[in-house]
Design a protein around this motif. Structure first.
Motif, PDB file in Angstrom:
ATOM      1  N   ARG A 101      24.953  12.729  -8.127  1.00  0.00           N
ATOM      2  CA  ARG A 101      24.917  13.953  -7.340  1.00  0.00           C
ATOM      3  C   ARG A 101      24.325  13.627  -5.973  1.00  0.00           C
ATOM      4  NH1 ARG A 101      20.087  17.941  -8.796  1.00  0.00           N
ATOM      5  NH2 ARG A 101      20.430  18.321  -6.585  1.00  0.00           N
ATOM      6  N   LYS A 102      24.443  14.580  -5.061  1.00  0.00           N
ATOM      7  CA  LYS A 102      23.814  14.383  -3.761  1.00  0.00           C
ATOM      8  C   LYS A 102      22.295  14.464  -3.912  1.00  0.00           C
ATOM      9  CE  LYS A 102      27.523  16.062  -0.764  1.00  0.00           C
ATOM     10  NZ  LYS A 102      27.896  17.047   0.288  1.00  0.00           N
ATOM     11  N   ILE A 103      21.619  13.546  -3.245  1.00  0.00           N
ATOM     12  CA  ILE A 103      20.161  13.494  -3.343  1.00  0.00           C
ATOM     13  C   ILE A 103      19.570  13.569  -1.942  1.00  0.00           C
ATOM     14  CG2 ILE A 103      18.169  12.120  -4.065  1.00  0.00           C
ATOM     15  CD1 ILE A 103      19.998  10.802  -6.149  1.00  0.00           C
ATOM     16  N   TYR A 104      18.588  14.448  -1.768  1.00  0.00           N
ATOM     17  CA  TYR A 104      17.864  14.561  -0.503  1.00  0.00           C
ATOM     18  C   TYR A 104      16.378  14.366  -0.795  1.00  0.00           C
ATOM     19  CZ  TYR A 104      22.151  16.715   1.285  1.00  0.00           C
ATOM     20  OH  TYR A 104      23.451  16.958   1.650  1.00  0.00           O
ATOM     21  N   MET A 105      15.792  13.326  -0.169  1.00  0.00           N
ATOM     22  CA  MET A 105      14.387  13.012  -0.424  1.00  0.00           C
ATOM     23  C   MET A 105      13.589  13.078   0.869  1.00  0.00           C
ATOM     24  SD  MET A 105      13.841  12.489  -3.627  1.00  0.00           S
ATOM     25  CE  MET A 105      12.184  11.888  -3.387  1.00  0.00           C
ATOM     26  N   ASP A 106      12.536  13.927   0.863  1.00  0.00           N
ATOM     27  CA  ASP A 106      11.690  13.994   2.050  1.00  0.00           C
ATOM     28  C   ASP A 106      10.804  12.752   2.166  1.00  0.00           C
ATOM     29  OD1 ASP A 106      10.196  14.676  -0.152  1.00  0.00           O
ATOM     30  OD2 ASP A 106       9.240  16.426   0.754  1.00  0.00           O
ATOM     31  N   GLU A 107      10.518  12.122   1.053  1.00  0.00           N
ATOM     32  CA  GLU A 107       9.766  10.859   1.054  1.00  0.00           C
ATOM     33  C   GLU A 107      10.494   9.885   0.134  1.00  0.00           C
ATOM     34  OE1 GLU A 107       5.700  11.687   0.051  1.00  0.00           O
ATOM     35  OE2 GLU A 107       5.294  12.650   1.979  1.00  0.00           O
ATOM     36  N   GLY A 108      11.416   9.125   0.725  1.00  0.00           N
ATOM     37  CA  GLY A 108      12.250   8.226  -0.051  1.00  0.00           C
ATOM     38  C   GLY A 108      11.637   6.859  -0.246  1.00  0.00           C
ATOM     39  N   ILE A 109      12.478   5.892  -0.577  1.00  0.00           N
ATOM     40  CA  ILE A 109      12.008   4.537  -0.864  1.00  0.00           C
ATOM     41  C   ILE A 109      11.306   3.921   0.345  1.00  0.00           C
ATOM     42  CG2 ILE A 109      12.774   2.169  -1.331  1.00  0.00           C
ATOM     43  CD1 ILE A 109      14.908   3.345  -3.180  1.00  0.00           C
ATOM     44  N   VAL A 110      11.914   4.031   1.519  1.00  0.00           N
ATOM     45  CA  VAL A 110      11.312   3.439   2.716  1.00  0.00           C
ATOM     46  C   VAL A 110       9.944   4.042   2.986  1.00  0.00           C
ATOM     47  CG1 VAL A 110      11.527   3.189   5.228  1.00  0.00           C
ATOM     48  CG2 VAL A 110      13.525   2.828   3.761  1.00  0.00           C
ATOM     49  N   HIS A 111       9.849   5.358   2.899  1.00  0.00           N
ATOM     50  CA  HIS A 111       8.554   6.008   3.138  1.00  0.00           C
ATOM     51  C   HIS A 111       7.514   5.552   2.114  1.00  0.00           C
ATOM     52  CE1 HIS A 111       5.866   9.184   4.601  1.00  0.00           C
ATOM     53  NE2 HIS A 111       5.469   9.237   3.341  1.00  0.00           N
ATOM     54  N   ARG A 112       7.915   5.462   0.871  1.00  0.00           N
ATOM     55  CA  ARG A 112       6.956   5.089  -0.178  1.00  0.00           C
ATOM     56  C   ARG A 112       6.493   3.644  -0.038  1.00  0.00           C
ATOM     57  NH1 ARG A 112       8.491   8.806  -5.409  1.00  0.00           N
ATOM     58  NH2 ARG A 112       9.371  10.525  -4.189  1.00  0.00           N
ATOM     59  N   VAL A 113       7.372   2.782   0.428  1.00  0.00           N
ATOM     60  CA  VAL A 113       6.967   1.393   0.677  1.00  0.00           C
ATOM     61  C   VAL A 113       5.957   1.342   1.821  1.00  0.00           C
ATOM     62  CG1 VAL A 113       7.742  -0.858   1.504  1.00  0.00           C
ATOM     63  CG2 VAL A 113       9.069   0.349  -0.244  1.00  0.00           C
ATOM     64  N   ILE A 114       6.224   2.072   2.895  1.00  0.00           N
ATOM     65  CA  ILE A 114       5.288   2.112   4.024  1.00  0.00           C
ATOM     66  C   ILE A 114       3.942   2.676   3.583  1.00  0.00           C
ATOM     67  CG2 ILE A 114       4.821   3.222   6.256  1.00  0.00           C
ATOM     68  CD1 ILE A 114       7.845   3.059   6.801  1.00  0.00           C
ATOM     69  N   SER A 115       3.967   3.784   2.852  1.00  0.00           N
ATOM     70  CA  SER A 115       2.728   4.401   2.357  1.00  0.00           C
ATOM     71  C   SER A 115       1.947   3.437   1.477  1.00  0.00           C
ATOM     72  CB  SER A 115       3.047   5.679   1.570  1.00  0.00           C
ATOM     73  OG  SER A 115       3.622   6.650   2.393  1.00  0.00           O
ATOM     74  N   PHE A 116       2.671   2.719   0.628  1.00  0.00           N
ATOM     75  CA  PHE A 116       2.044   1.744  -0.265  1.00  0.00           C
ATOM     76  C   PHE A 116       1.320   0.656   0.529  1.00  0.00           C
ATOM     77  CE2 PHE A 116       2.916  -2.409  -2.477  1.00  0.00           C
ATOM     78  CZ  PHE A 116       1.881  -2.312  -3.403  1.00  0.00           C
ATOM     79  N   CYS A 117       1.986   0.139   1.550  1.00  0.00           N
ATOM     80  CA  CYS A 117       1.391  -0.947   2.340  1.00  0.00           C
ATOM     81  C   CYS A 117       0.179  -0.463   3.139  1.00  0.00           C
ATOM     82  CB  CYS A 117       2.433  -1.554   3.268  1.00  0.00           C
ATOM     83  SG  CYS A 117       3.698  -2.499   2.386  1.00  0.00           S
ATOM     84  N   ILE A 118       0.262   0.746   3.668  1.00  0.00           N
ATOM     85  CA  ILE A 118      -0.893   1.308   4.384  1.00  0.00           C
ATOM     86  C   ILE A 118      -2.045   1.535   3.419  1.00  0.00           C
ATOM     87  CG2 ILE A 118      -1.731   3.365   5.600  1.00  0.00           C
ATOM     88  CD1 ILE A 118       1.094   3.598   6.828  1.00  0.00           C
ATOM     89  N   ASP A 119      -1.747   2.121   2.276  1.00  0.00           N
ATOM     90  CA  ASP A 119      -2.773   2.451   1.284  1.00  0.00           C
ATOM     91  C   ASP A 119      -3.484   1.197   0.782  1.00  0.00           C
ATOM     92  OD1 ASP A 119      -4.057   4.555  -0.035  1.00  0.00           O
ATOM     93  OD2 ASP A 119      -2.825   4.323  -1.834  1.00  0.00           O
ATOM     94  N   GLN A 120      -2.727   0.100   0.636  1.00  0.00           N
ATOM     95  CA  GLN A 120      -3.302  -1.150   0.127  1.00  0.00           C
ATOM     96  C   GLN A 120      -3.723  -2.099   1.252  1.00  0.00           C
ATOM     97  OE1 GLN A 120      -4.145  -1.862  -2.884  1.00  0.00           O
ATOM     98  NE2 GLN A 120      -3.204  -0.126  -3.940  1.00  0.00           N
ATOM     99  N   ASN A 121      -3.661  -1.616   2.493  1.00  0.00           N
ATOM    100  CA  ASN A 121      -4.062  -2.409   3.657  1.00  0.00           C
ATOM    101  C   ASN A 121      -3.276  -3.716   3.762  1.00  0.00           C
ATOM    102  OD1 ASN A 121      -5.590  -2.589   6.000  1.00  0.00           O
ATOM    103  ND2 ASN A 121      -7.230  -3.745   5.023  1.00  0.00           N
ATOM    104  N   LEU A 122      -1.986  -3.631   3.465  1.00  0.00           N
ATOM    105  CA  LEU A 122      -1.087  -4.780   3.587  1.00  0.00           C
ATOM    106  C   LEU A 122      -0.475  -4.784   4.986  1.00  0.00           C
ATOM    107  CD1 LEU A 122       0.722  -4.415   0.139  1.00  0.00           C
ATOM    108  CD2 LEU A 122      -0.976  -6.148   0.754  1.00  0.00           C
ATOM    109  N   PRO A 123      -0.150  -5.938   5.529  1.00  0.00           N
ATOM    110  CA  PRO A 123       0.406  -5.998   6.894  1.00  0.00           C
ATOM    111  C   PRO A 123       1.776  -5.330   7.006  1.00  0.00           C
ATOM    112  CG  PRO A 123       0.495  -8.158   5.839  1.00  0.00           C
ATOM    113  CD  PRO A 123      -0.326  -7.283   4.943  1.00  0.00           C
ATOM    114  N   ARG A 124       2.111  -4.953   8.227  1.00  0.00           N
ATOM    115  CA  ARG A 124       3.406  -4.311   8.489  1.00  0.00           C
ATOM    116  C   ARG A 124       4.558  -5.203   8.054  1.00  0.00           C
ATOM    117  NH1 ARG A 124       2.699  -3.569  14.808  1.00  0.00           N
ATOM    118  NH2 ARG A 124       2.330  -5.791  14.433  1.00  0.00           N
ATOM    119  N   GLU A 125       4.382  -6.507   8.212  1.00  0.00           N
ATOM    120  CA  GLU A 125       5.432  -7.454   7.838  1.00  0.00           C
ATOM    121  C   GLU A 125       5.737  -7.390   6.348  1.00  0.00           C
ATOM    122  OE1 GLU A 125       3.669  -8.633  11.648  1.00  0.00           O
ATOM    123  OE2 GLU A 125       2.809  -8.124   9.688  1.00  0.00           O
ATOM    124  N   THR A 126       4.726  -7.075   5.535  1.00  0.00           N
ATOM    125  CA  THR A 126       4.955  -6.953   4.096  1.00  0.00           C
ATOM    126  C   THR A 126       5.856  -5.760   3.796  1.00  0.00           C
ATOM    127  OG1 THR A 126       2.829  -7.979   3.576  1.00  0.00           O
ATOM    128  CG2 THR A 126       3.851  -6.661   1.838  1.00  0.00           C
TER     129      THR A 126
END
Length: 201
Positions: A101-126
């Motif tokens: 079905r059509k899926i609309y995500m306000d916080e998708g995979i890309v957002h969750r990866v960015i949030s994860f890296c910020i939350d864990q203090n991982l570099p932007r390159e990660t």
């Protein structure tokens, strides 16, 4: 994959939920945290089933290959463990794969990866490395970057006065620091991958 998937990423308070509603034409959207009773139980059961699939396991493997931290380490802002966040991302990737079905995500995979890296203090390159490792999974996904200045997001967060997520309980200084981090990471990721930008007016 025949379904159409649209997802957003951007700073907290940038208006992702508003924009995704506008794109989907859905004014009745409810977050899982706002749903109670049997409906919530069914959703939680579906999540657990998706997490157990071999496909979800393959997603988790791709993510952890890019990091070298304890699965039990808790995030700075959300206090979620690495294990829980990685499982969450793998669950969403599974939803993308199996829901016809059509899926609309306000916080998708890309957002969750960015949030994860910020939350864990991982570099932007990660963040870039993880997203790149999920390139096949993101092929059918239309990703939009909601480019909104941290100052606008800051005012929006204070104005809404929401008390749902952990970040809603940060003090004003912590919110400002977090938003600057988000903006820096989002800009870096978008400049790397060239996702389509939309702006909050």
């Amino acid at each position: 994959m025949s379904n159409t998937i649209t997802e957003l990423f951007g700073c907290p308070g940038c208006g992702k939920t508003y924009f995704i509603h506008s794109m989907s034409g859905d004014d009745t959207y409810k977050n899982v945290t706002e749903t109670n009773g049997i409906k919530k139980q069914i959703k939680n059961l579906a999540k657990k089933i998706l997490i157990l699939t071999p496909y979800a396991a393959s997603i988790r493997k791709k993510i952890v290959q890019n990091i070298d931290i304890s699965p039990a380490k808790k995030g700075r802002y959300t206090h979620r463990t690495v294990r829980k966040t990685v499982r969450n991302i793998s669950m969403l990737a599974s939803v993308y794969k199996y829901m016809n079905r059509k899926i609309y995500m306000d916080e998708g995979i890309v957002h969750r990866v960015i949030s994860f890296c910020i939350d864990q203090n991982l570099p932007r390159e990660t963040a870039v490395d993880i997203i790149a490792s999920l390139s096949r999974e993101l092929e059918p996904v239309k990703v939009f970057y909601l480019d909104t200045p941290p100052s606008v997001c800051y005012e929006a967060i204070l104005k809404r006065g929401r008390k749902q997520a952990t970040i809603d309980f940060l003090n004003k200084e912590e919110i400002a620091v977090m938003l600057d981090e988000y903006y820096e990471y989002c800009e870096f990721v978008d400049n790397w991958f060239g996702f389509e930008r939309i702006s909050r007016k």
